[in-house]
Write a protein that holds these residues in place. Sequence first.
Motif, PDB file in Angstrom:
ATOM      1  N   LYS A 251       0.105   6.197   4.026  1.00  0.00           N
ATOM      2  CA  LYS A 251       1.047   7.611   3.979  1.00  0.00           C
ATOM      3  C   LYS A 251       1.103   7.589   5.218  1.00  0.00           C
ATOM      4  CE  LYS A 251      -0.871   9.014  -0.742  1.00  0.00           C
ATOM      5  NZ  LYS A 251      -0.870  10.025  -1.104  1.00  0.00           N
TER       6      LYS A 251
ATOM      7  N   ILE B 281      -9.512   9.973   1.505  1.00  0.00           N
ATOM      8  CA  ILE B 281      -8.752   8.721   1.189  1.00  0.00           C
ATOM      9  C   ILE B 281      -8.895   7.554   1.472  1.00  0.00           C
ATOM     10  CG2 ILE B 281      -7.153   9.139   3.262  1.00  0.00           C
ATOM     11  CD1 ILE B 281      -4.408   9.486   1.694  1.00  0.00           C
TER      12      ILE B 281
ATOM     13  N   GLU C  12      -4.760   3.211   1.228  1.00  0.00           N
ATOM     14  CA  GLU C  12      -3.754   4.458   1.070  1.00  0.00           C
ATOM     15  C   GLU C  12      -3.434   5.217   2.606  1.00  0.00           C
ATOM     16  OE1 GLU C  12      -3.634   8.301  -2.486  1.00  0.00           O
ATOM     17  OE2 GLU C  12      -4.680   7.332  -2.244  1.00  0.00           O
TER      18      GLU C  12
ATOM     19  N   GLU D 114       4.849   9.956  -5.634  1.00  0.00           N
ATOM     20  CA  GLU D 114       3.746  10.658  -4.798  1.00  0.00           C
ATOM     21  C   GLU D 114       2.934   9.334  -3.743  1.00  0.00           C
ATOM     22  OE1 GLU D 114       1.691  11.786  -8.322  1.00  0.00           O
ATOM     23  OE2 GLU D 114       3.863  11.415  -7.506  1.00  0.00           O
ATOM     24  N   ASN D 115       2.678   8.282  -4.530  1.00  0.00           N
ATOM     25  CA  ASN D 115       2.182   7.552  -3.498  1.00  0.00           C
ATOM     26  C   ASN D 115       2.715   6.574  -2.651  1.00  0.00           C
ATOM     27  OD1 ASN D 115       0.034   8.266  -4.956  1.00  0.00           O
ATOM     28  ND2 ASN D 115       0.049   6.736  -6.785  1.00  0.00           N
TER      29      ASN D 115
ATOM     30  N   GLU E  65       0.410  17.759   5.403  1.00  0.00           N
ATOM     31  CA  GLU E  65       0.381  17.398   4.159  1.00  0.00           C
ATOM     32  C   GLU E  65      -0.843  16.724   4.587  1.00  0.00           C
ATOM     33  OE1 GLU E  65       2.900  15.853   1.126  1.00  0.00           O
ATOM     34  OE2 GLU E  65       4.383  17.643   1.699  1.00  0.00           O
ATOM     35  N   TYR E  66      -1.533  16.963   3.432  1.00  0.00           N
ATOM     36  CA  TYR E  66      -3.100  16.674   3.076  1.00  0.00           C
ATOM     37  C   TYR E  66      -4.182  16.745   1.946  1.00  0.00           C
ATOM     38  CZ  TYR E  66      -3.141  18.137   7.972  1.00  0.00           C
ATOM     39  OH  TYR E  66      -2.103  18.703   9.082  1.00  0.00           O
ATOM     40  N   ASP E  67      -4.657  15.542   2.294  1.00  0.00           N
ATOM     41  CA  ASP E  67      -4.714  14.554   0.728  1.00  0.00           C
ATOM     42  C   ASP E  67      -6.550  14.213   0.717  1.00  0.00           C
ATOM     43  OD1 ASP E  67      -2.483  13.963  -0.219  1.00  0.00           O
ATOM     44  OD2 ASP E  67      -2.622  12.512   0.724  1.00  0.00           O
TER      45      ASP E  67
ATOM     46  N   SER F 292      -4.397  10.272 -13.143  1.00  0.00           N
ATOM     47  CA  SER F 292      -2.863  10.850 -12.539  1.00  0.00           C
ATOM     48  C   SER F 292      -2.080  10.806 -13.559  1.00  0.00           C
ATOM     49  CB  SER F 292      -2.559  10.098 -11.516  1.00  0.00           C
ATOM     50  OG  SER F 292      -2.403   8.686 -11.201  1.00  0.00           O
TER      51      SER F 292
ATOM     52  N   ASN G 170      -9.678   5.866  -7.123  1.00  0.00           N
ATOM     53  CA  ASN G 170      -9.748   7.494  -5.771  1.00  0.00           C
ATOM     54  C   ASN G 170     -10.865   7.480  -5.560  1.00  0.00           C
ATOM     55  OD1 ASN G 170      -9.630  10.663  -5.509  1.00  0.00           O
ATOM     56  ND2 ASN G 170     -11.474  10.664  -6.283  1.00  0.00           N
TER      57      ASN G 170
ATOM     58  N   ASP H 256      -8.813  12.905   4.795  1.00  0.00           N
ATOM     59  CA  ASP H 256      -7.560  13.795   5.652  1.00  0.00           C
ATOM     60  C   ASP H 256      -7.703  15.020   5.758  1.00  0.00           C
ATOM     61  OD1 ASP H 256      -5.128  13.733   6.043  1.00  0.00           O
ATOM     62  OD2 ASP H 256      -4.086  13.407   4.560  1.00  0.00           O
TER      63      ASP H 256
ATOM     64  N   LYS I 297      -1.290   8.409   7.577  1.00  0.00           N
ATOM     65  CA  LYS I 297      -1.374   9.611   7.698  1.00  0.00           C
ATOM     66  C   LYS I 297      -2.182  10.556   9.445  1.00  0.00           C
ATOM     67  CE  LYS I 297      -2.312  11.788   3.940  1.00  0.00           C
ATOM     68  NZ  LYS I 297      -1.088  12.880   3.527  1.00  0.00           N
TER      69      LYS I 297
END
Length: 876
Positions: free
Chosen positions: A545, A537, A541, A706-707, A532-534, A863, A828, A510, A547
């Motif tokens: 979100k 991913i 997920e 945030e998830n 926003e960039y994760d 986390s 993760n 992402d 993406k």
Amino acid sequence: MKYIKPLIISVSALFLLGLVLVIGTYFYIKADLPSVDVLKDVRLQTPMRIYTQDGMLISQYGVKRRIPLKLSEVSPKLIQAVIATEDSRFYDHPGIDPIGMMRALVNLVLTGEKGQGGSTLTMQLARDFFLTRDKHYIRKIREIVIAWHMEQVLTKDEILELYLNKVELGHRAFGFGAAAQVYYGKTVNELTLAQIATIAGLPQAPSVLNPISRPDRAVVRRRIVLLRMLDEGYINQAEFDEAAAAPVSAKRHGAEIELDAPYLADHIYNEMISIYGKEEAETGGYQVFSTVPSNLQIAAQQALQRNLHDYDERHGYHGPIRQLWENSEANKAPSTEEDDEKITGTDPKQWSEQQMSELLADYPTFESLHAAIVVKVNEQDIVVFDKQGQYRTIDWEGLDWARPFINDTKQGPEPKVASDILKAGAFILIRQREDDQHWQLAQYPEASSAFIALDPHNGAAQAVVGGYSFYQSQFNRATQAKRQVGSNIKPFIYSAALDNGYTLASIINDAPITQWEAGTGTAWRPENSPAEYDGPIRLREALTKSKNVVSVRLVRALGVNLVEKHLARFGFNLADIPNDETVSLGSGSHTPLEVVTAMATIANGGFLIQAHFIQRIEDDYGKLLWQVDPAYACDPCDKQAEETDSIAEPTETDVEAMLAAEFGLHQTPVSQQKTKRQAPRVISAENAFLVAEMMRSAVSINGRWENRGTGWRTALLLKREDVAGKTGTTNDVRDTWFSGFTPDLVATAWVGFDDSNRRLGRASANRNLVNKNPEKYNYIGNAMVETEAGAVAAQPAWIRFMQQALDGVPEHQLPMPTDLVTVRIDRNSGKLTSRTDKTSMFEYFVEGSEPQVFVAESEIIDSGDDDTKQAAEEIF
């Protein structure tokens, strides 16, 4: 004898001459005589009536109003009134009444006018079916011969039943069943004696004797009918006196509409026209039962309208329709009914009640909106005069939303007092809220919307709403509007990825993308929303979100042509699918009906069902003519079905044929219907299950705030585990979507402007609303909003509908396909893990595709606390 013999010869000659004339006339008009088959199978021209699945009338189409009745269903008093008035010897003559004919002949000789026709009920019926009302001798002879012929092939009761259903009675009412509804809003068995006598007197001259157009003449005619009933002994003197003195109570009544669902009715009407043709559909007496239950249709209509008002109100008030007078000084509103009259007359410029009533009476309004005129403005409320001639107070709770509208992205300051919003003399709209019946200031929503729901098992429509008001715009956006679908396309792209080596745990980068377009000299830079960039991913997920750049990378890896063909499996028209990488962001335009049909494939385990709106068709007497035979999402559908795991690859022609045949679905007579037909499987059960799993994450909080998925409001408001969904927002927020489902119900909501160049914009928080009920307005309302998006503009309508539709419905999920396995992975990296703490989760995989490598301890990211309840509380 010398006189008798010539007389006998003359009489005989006249008799023979008359006999020859009768025989000659018979053969002359023989061609006009109706056949026995026609008389035995007379078909009345009856309007088409459309019902919900549970039998609520939603519309009626056809110029002629008719409610066919069996003779046994007609009140005996009505039969007596008709016979006493029109043909007292009906059961005694052979279709022609010599006494009546002689009376007409005497009247003709004495007056020289054809004032009386001497017609029996049978003769009137013959004229109405086969002749005209022109007063010609040849027409009268034809009428006599046809009446005699009818008496030979029909019983008296059959003739009377036909007459009661056929006769014209004014205001487009044909037959006494329709007349009872048109004039009194009742069935024939609910009429009073005075009302019976009124409509029984109409056949003579319905245009000038009916109680709506000429009540004075109707009273005179009613008295004649009552006198005939009295003379024949059908009523006594007391009944006569009471009925003769009764006031005229008739007024025009429309069809007995029990649920106003015009978008649904219009769609079905057009289906019927395409099958039968306009004239046959509107006069064939068809009773059409839709697949839509009334409770779900009501829920959809209310959800859509409320959602548009919410959008419109958070963007500000556009002001009154017009200002009728200026500089009115408004004192405190009267506190008692006796003081109401003091409201007017305080200002020499203020309109009189009569002036206001005349303006309000002529102003068209739609749905829940009502026109009103402001007559007083107090500090925290206003007093209005409405169409019913009532004075109504709108308090601050009904006014405080109305900050000024500046444009689609900017609103003015919040009002502090009522005079910040309106002045006396303002011509405005008001509405009563559905949830608490509270009155408030209102306006026509400028944005548009559509909502459609289906049964994913067989495609039966469960709700159809094509806009705010059909009476404002007949364009059905649910079935006709092709709009860019935005991120609603992503589940189908992810489905293609799963079919081509990806898993829910596959890692995608992402990260921003920049692609130089040599032909245009510009760069294409698709962005996430928000930007926003994760980084790396998991696939689940990424869909959770929504993406954008991940979707682009998937299309780039799979190839545009492969993605195109995969999307076509779900029923999308290939011609509407972009042949470039923008397909990843939903640049293609599709109707809400196409989108919800495609979503049903994911909901039902991989079958392409056909949307349909008609369940069955009956004739005007309730005889079943046709019943839908849909294909079902089942494998196998019955014990005799052949088991198959094959996946159909429909061609473009196949897909178009499926969607074009919305109504058809094998229009098989009921007697020939066999077991359930299986819909074509277009994706595997495993693929459908895995995509649905990702979509469940998209409407959940998933541990930490945030998830959360883009549709997180669904989880907090519906509080169910069997719901999946996906938001959709196009570039510049011109179209917003939300589609979602349970295993038994799939629905799509769309919001945008009819002008596709206009953006839905943005709205800042309105503290007047936030401070009242922060939870309500944050979840599904008017306050904490920035840029409009699918989750804000479209999802609330979907949620409100589902709150009603799923109330009392137990949760359940489709069973997990046997070829799937679950393993514990690291959140993760997507790799296998032996840890059982918050860094891990169980994930689904097609057997054999699960990860084979364990995560290294150095790769694990803890986390911290991810308590769901605490995450939800972080909203505030």
